[in-house]
Motif scaffolding. Structure first.
Motif, PDB file in Angstrom:
ATOM      1  N   ASP A  52       2.900   0.079  -0.402  1.00 32.87           N
ATOM      2  CA  ASP A  52       2.011   0.206  -1.408  1.00 32.87           C
ATOM      3  C   ASP A  52       1.220   1.683  -1.133  1.00 32.87           C
ATOM      4  OD1 ASP A  52      -0.302  -2.409  -0.344  1.00 32.87           O
ATOM      5  OD2 ASP A  52       0.204  -0.343   0.588  1.00 32.87           O
ATOM      6  N   GLU A  72      -1.649  -1.610  -8.041  1.00 35.84           N
ATOM      7  CA  GLU A  72      -2.377  -2.370  -7.170  1.00 35.84           C
ATOM      8  C   GLU A  72      -3.716  -2.641  -7.853  1.00 35.84           C
ATOM      9  OE1 GLU A  72      -1.529  -4.006  -4.478  1.00 35.84           O
ATOM     10  OE2 GLU A  72       0.450  -3.391  -4.572  1.00 35.84           O
ATOM     11  N   ARG A  76      -7.647  -3.005  -3.999  1.00 38.17           N
ATOM     12  CA  ARG A  76      -6.608  -2.748  -2.910  1.00 38.17           C
ATOM     13  C   ARG A  76      -6.478  -1.248  -3.120  1.00 38.17           C
ATOM     14  NH1 ARG A  76      -4.814  -4.595   1.455  1.00 38.17           N
ATOM     15  NH2 ARG A  76      -3.963  -2.347   1.801  1.00 38.17           N
TER      16      ARG A  76
END
Length: 193
Positions: A52, A72, A76
């Motif tokens: 990510d 995201e 985050r």
């Protein structure tokens, strides 16, 4: 990670925050402040990968580049940016004044490219990678929510009669972090009150 290393990372994170954020406290705009400090931040679709976010050296601009999954949650994304900044500072030895020493220490002799560091969503790490990820996570939490700030804030809020749950919610909003990160820093602050 032992206490000595945790404290050292905490101190480094707070010093880097002081330089990068230049007195600002809005973590929501961390990407803007990092760009001003010479770090590119790019958002892209990483949903079809096991990561990510990652960090790389841009050989065209001669700047570090943090790449984050655009899909995201905003909290985050901010944590991931701070996490990758942790790798940049702790593991690549970058400091927020991009002089020739920093540039030369990041570029490998063979290819001119630094190995890509990333946060995996599948959690499959070697022991060394786990240690580096733990360090980067601690850096991120310390950078986003400085220790003395949170100790003072929690102490004040408790004196005002707020419950732990309400304080955690408030920390999340105030510092633009997830409730998980807010809870971790809240519990850490409670150790000092």
């Amino acid at each position: 990670m032992d206490k000595k290393k945790r404290d050292a990372i905490e101190n480094i994170a707070e010093e880097v925050r002081r330089i990068v954020m230049a007195g600002n406290s809005d973590n929501q705009n961390l990407d803007v402040y990092l760009r001003s400090a010479g770090v590119q931040v790019k958002y892209t679709d990483l949903s079809d990968t096991q990561i990510d976010g990652y960090l790389e050296w841009d050989i065209e601009s001669l700047q570090p580049k943090i790449v984050i999954d655009a899909f995201e949650h905003p909290h985050r994304r901010v944590f991931s940016i701070a996490h990758e900044l942790g790798h940049l500072v702790l593991h690549w030895k970058w400091v927020p004044t991009m002089d020739e020493f920093n540039k030369n220490s990041l570029i490998t002799k063979q290819s001119g490219v630094v190995d890509v560091a990333y946060r995996r969503t599948d959690g499959e790490y070697t022991e060394q990678e786990k240690a580096r990820e733990t360090e980067a996570n601690h850096f991120a939490a310390s950078f986003l929510i400085p220790e003395q700030d949170i100790i003072d804030y929690v102490d004040d809020e408790q004196r005002d009669g707020k419950t732990g749950s309400q304080i955690i919610l408030d920390i999340g909003e105030r510092y633009f972090v997830s409730q998980e990160t807010a809870g971790i820093r809240y519990r850490k602050a409670k150790e000092f009150i």
